[in-house]
Design a protein around this motif. Sequence first.
Motif, PDB file in Angstrom:
ATOM      1  N   LEU A  66       0.821  -1.210   0.000  1.00 51.65           N
ATOM      2  CA  LEU A  66       0.000   0.000   0.000  1.00 51.65           C
ATOM      3  C   LEU A  66       0.856   1.261   0.000  1.00 51.65           C
ATOM      4  O   LEU A  66       0.441   2.296  -0.504  1.00 51.65           O
ATOM      5  CB  LEU A  66      -0.925   0.020   1.220  1.00 51.65           C
ATOM      6  CG  LEU A  66      -1.881  -1.155   1.396  1.00 51.65           C
ATOM      7  CD1 LEU A  66      -2.739  -0.952   2.639  1.00 51.65           C
ATOM      8  CD2 LEU A  66      -2.752  -1.343   0.161  1.00 51.65           C
ATOM      9  N   GLN A  67       2.047   1.164   0.591  1.00 54.50           N
ATOM     10  CA  GLN A  67       2.971   2.309   0.631  1.00 54.50           C
ATOM     11  C   GLN A  67       4.386   1.752   0.685  1.00 54.50           C
ATOM     12  O   GLN A  67       4.709   0.949   1.565  1.00 54.50           O
ATOM     13  CB  GLN A  67       2.688   3.179   1.855  1.00 54.50           C
ATOM     14  CG  GLN A  67       3.654   4.337   2.031  1.00 54.50           C
ATOM     15  CD  GLN A  67       3.210   5.299   3.104  1.00 54.50           C
ATOM     16  OE1 GLN A  67       2.269   6.069   2.928  1.00 54.50           O
ATOM     17  NE2 GLN A  67       3.878   5.268   4.262  1.00 54.50           N
ATOM     18  N   THR A  68       5.212   2.185  -0.247  1.00 50.92           N
ATOM     19  CA  THR A  68       6.582   1.658  -0.314  1.00 50.92           C
ATOM     20  C   THR A  68       7.415   2.140   0.861  1.00 50.92           C
ATOM     21  O   THR A  68       8.187   1.373   1.445  1.00 50.92           O
ATOM     22  CB  THR A  68       7.245   2.080  -1.637  1.00 50.92           C
ATOM     23  OG1 THR A  68       6.437   1.630  -2.722  1.00 50.92           O
ATOM     24  CG2 THR A  68       8.642   1.478  -1.750  1.00 50.92           C
ATOM     25  N   GLY A  69       7.276   3.406   1.241  1.00 47.24           N
ATOM     26  CA  GLY A  69       8.044   3.956   2.348  1.00 47.24           C
ATOM     27  C   GLY A  69       9.532   3.956   2.078  1.00 47.24           C
ATOM     28  O   GLY A  69       9.989   3.848   0.931  1.00 47.24           O
ATOM     29  N   GLN A  70      10.310   4.086   3.151  1.00 43.80           N
ATOM     30  CA  GLN A  70      11.771   3.960   3.079  1.00 43.80           C
ATOM     31  C   GLN A  70      12.185   2.864   4.056  1.00 43.80           C
ATOM     32  O   GLN A  70      12.560   3.143   5.213  1.00 43.80           O
ATOM     33  CB  GLN A  70      12.459   5.278   3.437  1.00 43.80           C
ATOM     34  CG  GLN A  70      12.253   6.391   2.414  1.00 43.80           C
ATOM     35  CD  GLN A  70      11.053   7.257   2.718  1.00 43.80           C
ATOM     36  OE1 GLN A  70      10.832   7.657   3.852  1.00 43.80           O
ATOM     37  NE2 GLN A  70      10.249   7.547   1.700  1.00 43.80           N
TER      38      GLN A  70
ATOM     39  N   PRO B 170      12.405  -2.130  13.669  1.00 42.96           N
ATOM     40  CA  PRO B 170      11.223  -2.870  14.113  1.00 42.96           C
ATOM     41  C   PRO B 170      10.160  -2.954  13.019  1.00 42.96           C
ATOM     42  O   PRO B 170      10.047  -2.089  12.150  1.00 42.96           O
ATOM     43  CB  PRO B 170      10.719  -2.060  15.308  1.00 42.96           C
ATOM     44  CG  PRO B 170      11.924  -1.336  15.812  1.00 42.96           C
ATOM     45  CD  PRO B 170      12.723  -1.014  14.580  1.00 42.96           C
ATOM     46  N   ARG B 171       9.370  -4.021  13.095  1.00 42.60           N
ATOM     47  CA  ARG B 171       8.203  -4.203  12.242  1.00 42.60           C
ATOM     48  C   ARG B 171       6.991  -4.419  13.144  1.00 42.60           C
ATOM     49  O   ARG B 171       7.136  -4.918  14.265  1.00 42.60           O
ATOM     50  CB  ARG B 171       8.382  -5.417  11.317  1.00 42.60           C
ATOM     51  CG  ARG B 171       9.640  -5.364  10.466  1.00 42.60           C
ATOM     52  CD  ARG B 171       9.769  -6.606   9.601  1.00 42.60           C
ATOM     53  NE  ARG B 171      11.017  -6.617   8.850  1.00 42.60           N
ATOM     54  CZ  ARG B 171      11.356  -7.551   7.950  1.00 42.60           C
ATOM     55  NH1 ARG B 171      10.521  -8.560   7.710  1.00 42.60           N
ATOM     56  NH2 ARG B 171      12.502  -7.472   7.314  1.00 42.60           N
ATOM     57  N   VAL B 172       5.831  -4.064  12.656  1.00 41.63           N
ATOM     58  CA  VAL B 172       4.607  -4.323  13.408  1.00 41.63           C
ATOM     59  C   VAL B 172       3.639  -5.084  12.512  1.00 41.63           C
ATOM     60  O   VAL B 172       3.539  -4.820  11.313  1.00 41.63           O
ATOM     61  CB  VAL B 172       3.974  -3.024  13.957  1.00 41.63           C
ATOM     62  CG1 VAL B 172       3.467  -2.118  12.853  1.00 41.63           C
ATOM     63  CG2 VAL B 172       2.856  -3.338  14.937  1.00 41.63           C
ATOM     64  N   VAL B 173       2.985  -6.074  13.112  1.00 45.95           N
ATOM     65  CA  VAL B 173       2.028  -6.923  12.407  1.00 45.95           C
ATOM     66  C   VAL B 173       0.687  -6.783  13.117  1.00 45.95           C
ATOM     67  O   VAL B 173       0.606  -6.956  14.337  1.00 45.95           O
ATOM     68  CB  VAL B 173       2.476  -8.393  12.407  1.00 45.95           C
ATOM     69  CG1 VAL B 173       1.501  -9.252  11.617  1.00 45.95           C
ATOM     70  CG2 VAL B 173       3.894  -8.526  11.843  1.00 45.95           C
TER      71      VAL B 173
ATOM     72  N   ALA C 144      -3.384   1.528  12.518  1.00 49.82           N
ATOM     73  CA  ALA C 144      -2.087   1.072  12.004  1.00 49.82           C
ATOM     74  C   ALA C 144      -1.036   2.165  12.127  1.00 49.82           C
ATOM     75  O   ALA C 144       0.128   1.898  12.475  1.00 49.82           O
ATOM     76  CB  ALA C 144      -2.231   0.632  10.547  1.00 49.82           C
ATOM     77  N   GLY C 145      -1.419   3.411  11.857  1.00 50.33           N
ATOM     78  CA  GLY C 145      -0.483   4.517  12.003  1.00 50.33           C
ATOM     79  C   GLY C 145      -0.050   4.724  13.441  1.00 50.33           C
ATOM     80  O   GLY C 145       1.117   5.029  13.715  1.00 50.33           O
ATOM     81  N   ASP C 146      -0.988   4.562  14.381  1.00 53.80           N
ATOM     82  CA  ASP C 146      -0.634   4.671  15.800  1.00 53.80           C
ATOM     83  C   ASP C 146       0.397   3.613  16.186  1.00 53.80           C
ATOM     84  O   ASP C 146       1.365   3.892  16.913  1.00 53.80           O
ATOM     85  CB  ASP C 146      -1.882   4.519  16.670  1.00 53.80           C
ATOM     86  CG  ASP C 146      -2.800   5.726  16.604  1.00 53.80           C
ATOM     87  OD1 ASP C 146      -2.369   6.788  16.100  1.00 53.80           O
ATOM     88  OD2 ASP C 146      -3.953   5.608  17.059  1.00 53.80           O
ATOM     89  N   LEU C 147       0.196   2.381  15.706  1.00 57.27           N
ATOM     90  CA  LEU C 147       1.138   1.308  16.027  1.00 57.27           C
ATOM     91  C   LEU C 147       2.493   1.534  15.357  1.00 57.27           C
ATOM     92  O   LEU C 147       3.537   1.214  15.929  1.00 57.27           O
ATOM     93  CB  LEU C 147       0.558  -0.043  15.596  1.00 57.27           C
ATOM     94  CG  LEU C 147      -0.661  -0.523  16.371  1.00 57.27           C
ATOM     95  CD1 LEU C 147      -1.146  -1.856  15.802  1.00 57.27           C
ATOM     96  CD2 LEU C 147      -0.361  -0.677  17.859  1.00 57.27           C
ATOM     97  N   ALA C 148       2.474   2.091  14.153  1.00 61.64           N
ATOM     98  CA  ALA C 148       3.740   2.414  13.475  1.00 61.64           C
ATOM     99  C   ALA C 148       4.551   3.397  14.314  1.00 61.64           C
ATOM    100  O   ALA C 148       5.773   3.245  14.470  1.00 61.64           O
ATOM    101  CB  ALA C 148       3.464   2.991  12.090  1.00 61.64           C
TER     102      ALA C 148
ATOM    103  N   ARG D 152       9.985   1.179  11.125  1.00 56.05           N
ATOM    104  CA  ARG D 152      10.617   1.495   9.843  1.00 56.05           C
ATOM    105  C   ARG D 152      10.845   0.249   8.998  1.00 56.05           C
ATOM    106  O   ARG D 152      11.059   0.341   7.789  1.00 56.05           O
ATOM    107  CB  ARG D 152      11.954   2.187  10.080  1.00 56.05           C
ATOM    108  CG  ARG D 152      11.857   3.548  10.764  1.00 56.05           C
ATOM    109  CD  ARG D 152      11.154   4.550   9.891  1.00 56.05           C
ATOM    110  NE  ARG D 152      11.381   5.921  10.340  1.00 56.05           N
ATOM    111  CZ  ARG D 152      10.746   6.970   9.843  1.00 56.05           C
ATOM    112  NH1 ARG D 152       9.866   6.820   8.884  1.00 56.05           N
ATOM    113  NH2 ARG D 152      10.995   8.179  10.309  1.00 56.05           N
ATOM    114  N   GLY D 153      10.796  -0.918   9.624  1.00 59.20           N
ATOM    115  CA  GLY D 153      10.934  -2.160   8.866  1.00 59.20           C
ATOM    116  C   GLY D 153       9.665  -2.551   8.130  1.00 59.20           C
ATOM    117  O   GLY D 153       9.702  -3.377   7.222  1.00 59.20           O
ATOM    118  N   GLY D 154       8.532  -1.978   8.531  1.00 57.47           N
ATOM    119  CA  GLY D 154       7.292  -2.256   7.815  1.00 57.47           C
ATOM    120  C   GLY D 154       6.109  -2.445   8.743  1.00 57.47           C
ATOM    121  O   GLY D 154       6.244  -2.881   9.885  1.00 57.47           O
ATOM    122  N   VAL D 155       4.955  -2.085   8.222  1.00 52.37           N
ATOM    123  CA  VAL D 155       3.665  -2.321   8.878  1.00 52.37           C
ATOM    124  C   VAL D 155       2.940  -3.360   8.027  1.00 52.37           C
ATOM    125  O   VAL D 155       2.729  -3.150   6.827  1.00 52.37           O
ATOM    126  CB  VAL D 155       2.836  -1.024   8.959  1.00 52.37           C
ATOM    127  CG1 VAL D 155       1.462  -1.294   9.552  1.00 52.37           C
ATOM    128  CG2 VAL D 155       3.588   0.031   9.769  1.00 52.37           C
TER     129      VAL D 155
END
Length: 337
Positions: A131-135, A141-144, A263-267, A273-276
């Motif tokens: 949905l978003q490539t990001g950097q 960390p990643r969040v699932v 999802a943004g709150d958890l990010a 930065r590793g991904g949502v």
Amino acid sequence: MQGSHPAAASSGELILAGDLGGTKTLLALARTEAPSVPVLERRYESREYPDFLPLLQDFLQEAGHPRIGAAVLAAAGPVSEGRCALTYLPWRLDAQALARVTGIARLEIVNDFAATARGVVQLPESAFATLQTGQPQDQAPRVVLGAGTGLGVAALLPEPTGMWRVLAGEGGHIGFAPRAEQEFALARFLQARHGRATAERVLSGPGLVAVYEFLNESEGKGDEGLAGGADAAAAVARRGLEDARSLSRRALDLFVGVYGAFAGDLALLFMARGGVYLAGGIAPKVLPRLRHGPFVEAFHAKAEHAGLMNGFPIHVVLEERVGLLGAAAIAAESCRV
């Protein structure tokens, strides 16, 4: 893949993996050398069994009661000291009791999203829709998170060894954070119905139905022909995707906006930065509205921190068996210790 009979596999210790949810239960046997390749895999409707043990016994009987080196069962509920009461089933799991009955000496119960997070790092790029490539940063960390029968949350924290430490909890039960008057009204609706408005009361199959019921009560313009019961969420999602003028579309977009905000709150919480990663059964089914609805806008709407939000990669997990694959990976690792 359903797999062949366990006898067809010739080498390696046999492991058992399970993903136990309020709707479905997946069980698989695999070998330690290839935990992602089942030699036997089956899907069961969870509510057809009064408890987990009869289901497990059916599976083991079909498998021919093989010798199993280790088992990991991922359960949708809080896990403490090897025990779990599933949130949306009357099942009560006890690792020691199950080990005694089955003869599996190494049997572990883990939170379902601990296994889902572990499975995410096993998947190829083709198992995700972005949905978003990001950097993206590899060692960040990643969040699932994932909406299905309930709402699961886990984080992946990088270790100096290159491995990942999984941090799982009951994040789906934190309070719902409304952003505008309509969502405040939804929170009051949920509060009156349940005594507490949580994120899961919105972001789940029953939550999507509740959003629809809230709009129907406040607007009185319900769609005709929506199925009730267990099929209601699927009916709302399907109508919402098909008919842009329907109440179901407004319910789906309200759901998707709350999903993006959460999802943004958890990010931000984990600086992921590793991904949502959006797992669970709902996200792949409503992917068009995640892409073209209010999800990303709500994800970005973080006031003074809005400038950070473009940097977080956002992916939808398309692999339904991600929790099962994660449980198998944990079981295989326990055999190597």
